[in-house]
Design an enzyme around this catalytic site. Structure first.
Site, mmCIF file in Angstrom:
data_model
loop_
_atom_site.group_PDB
_atom_site.id
_atom_site.type_symbol
_atom_site.label_atom_id
_atom_site.label_comp_id
_atom_site.label_asym_id
_atom_site.label_seq_id
_atom_site.Cartn_x
_atom_site.Cartn_y
_atom_site.Cartn_z
ATOM 1 N N CYS A 48 19.114 -1.274 18.197
ATOM 2 C CA CYS A 48 18.990 -1.173 16.733
ATOM 3 C C CYS A 48 20.355 -1.025 16.075
ATOM 4 O O CYS A 48 20.617 -1.611 15.019
ATOM 5 C CB CYS A 48 18.169 0.048 16.332
ATOM 6 S SG CYS A 48 16.716 0.369 17.319
ATOM 7 N N ASP A 49 21.233 -0.209 16.642
ATOM 8 C CA ASP A 49 22.429 0.218 15.908
ATOM 9 C C ASP A 49 23.753 -0.273 16.494
ATOM 10 O O ASP A 49 24.800 -0.096 15.872
ATOM 11 C CB ASP A 49 22.471 1.762 15.853
ATOM 12 C CG ASP A 49 21.275 2.330 15.104
ATOM 13 O OD1 ASP A 49 20.790 1.647 14.177
ATOM 14 O OD2 ASP A 49 20.824 3.431 15.440
ATOM 15 N N CYS A 107 19.226 4.342 19.830
ATOM 16 C CA CYS A 107 18.801 2.964 20.094
ATOM 17 C C CYS A 107 19.962 1.997 19.912
ATOM 18 O O CYS A 107 20.320 1.647 18.786
ATOM 19 C CB CYS A 107 17.652 2.594 19.154
ATOM 20 S SG CYS A 107 17.122 0.884 19.315
#
Ligand code: NAP
Length: 327
Positions: free
Chosen positions: A140-141, A137
């Site tokens: 997200c990261d 993701c």
């Protein structure tokens, strides 16, 4: 020990942000829902170390901590939790029936939040490198790869969107695709192909993710046309080869699209009255914790309205979210 005579007002399957938000809302209204969660309570967020984009946490929050907080919040209002792998469901008539092995659970409304699992490359070490260089993701990261070198594996809409997104942070983004053309829709593909910060390795397959004690150090790739093997140094590997919705339990009962995502209408209603679906199990477009939580909230409200509209059964005595035949 389960009481098979009990009929729960609401059972929630799955315990990611969609399921836990549904549990908070359902527990705060008149139902005391039962949540059945599998062996990985908390869902995909428990595999992410830091969540930076869930509103309300200016410093970010660890994925497992966010999920634990949501669970505590649902428990505070009376939600019940049960660990178990659901083996069968029968949604043909109400009460709906759910089995964990031989144990039967029944409910008048069902909220399905079983999520989707990212497909992996099956290289053996991907999951052990989650949070240490391997991610599924970018939203997200990606932030953690500022000025670093990353690769994105895949050639679909997700891969090119993630590659473009990662150029905001990483100093070098390389897309590794097993064909010589992208599968992504032209408008997204062009965005990646014309982005000077992105380079492409075509006709290539990742055969190994290289790592040391600190995490990912690179990848080994094979050119499928020439069979030539080479290595590429990188700090992060974003795997974007698609997701698999966790819907095998509901095949032939709920309407799904051709990829297995549950079809919903008017918010979270499925084709069966009283069955609602929320989160990634019905959303292949956004897949964010906050959007999953939003649809979990919608499902709980819709389940509550559905229960309110059901005629009361004089043969049942109901309290605390579950009913029993009057003895
Ligand atoms: P996808 O369309 O199924 O694409 C998966 C990509 O990964 C393909 O290029 C495929 O290669 C590659 N791949 C699959 N298995 C692989 C393996 N084992 N090793 C290496 N490569 C592999 O998946 P997606 O990109 O996640 O998209 C899923 C759905 O969400 C699509 O319907 C998409 O349109 C939608 N989506 C939409 C948006 C948007 O509208 N903004 C954004 C993201 C996703 P091949 O091409 O060789 O099969």
């Amino acid at each position: 020990m389960n009481d098979p005579d009990l009929i729960y007002e609401t059972i929630i399957l799955g315990s990611g942000p969609a399921g836990l938000t549904a549990a908070i809302y359902a527990a705060r209204s008149r139902c005391c829902p039962l949540m059945i969660h599998g062996l990985q309570p908390g869902g995909q967020l428990t595999t992410t170390t830091a969540v930076d984009n869930f509103p309300g946490f200016p410093e970010g929050i660890d994925g497992p901590e966010l999920m634990e907080n949501m669970k505590l919040q649902a428990e505070r209002f009376g939600a019940n939790f049960l660990e178990g792998e659901v083996t069968r469901v029968d949604l043909q008539e109400r009460p709906f029936r759910i089995w964990i092995g031989d144990d039967l659970y029944r409910c008048m409304s069902l909220i399905i939040t079983t999520g989707a699992s990212p497909k992996l490359l099956d290289l053996g070490n991907e999951e052990s490198l989650y949070g240490r260089g391997v991610s599924v993701c970018a939203t997200c990261d990606g932030f953690f790869y500022r000025d670093r070198e990353v690769v994105v594996v895949g050639g679909g809409d997700t891969a090119v969107e993630e590659a473009v997104f990662l150029t905001r942070f990483a100093k070098k983004v390389t897309v590794i695709h097993r064909r010589d053309t992208l599968r992504a829709v032209p408008v997204l593909a062009n965005r990646a192909l014309t982005n000077k910060a992105i380079s492409f390795k075509w006709d290539s397959e990742v055969t190994e993710i290289l790592s040391d004690t600190s995490g990912v150090t690179g990848i080994r790739i094979k050119n499928l046309k020439t069979e030539k093997v080479s290595e590429l140094t990188c700090d992060g590997v974003f795997i974007a080869i698609g997701h698999q919705p966790n819907t095998s339990l509901f095949v032939d009962q709920l309407e799904m699209d051709n990829e297995g995502y549950i079809l919903t209408k008017n918010g979270t209603e499925t084709n069966i009255s009283g069955v609602f679906a929320a989160g990634d199990v019905q959303d292949k477009q956004f897949r964010q914790a906050v959007t999953a939580a939003g649809t979990g909230c919608m499902a709980a409200i819709q389940a509550e309205r559905f229960l309110d509209d059901l005629p009361s059964d004089p043969n049942l005595s109901c309290k605390k979210g579950a009913c029993k035949p009057k003895s």
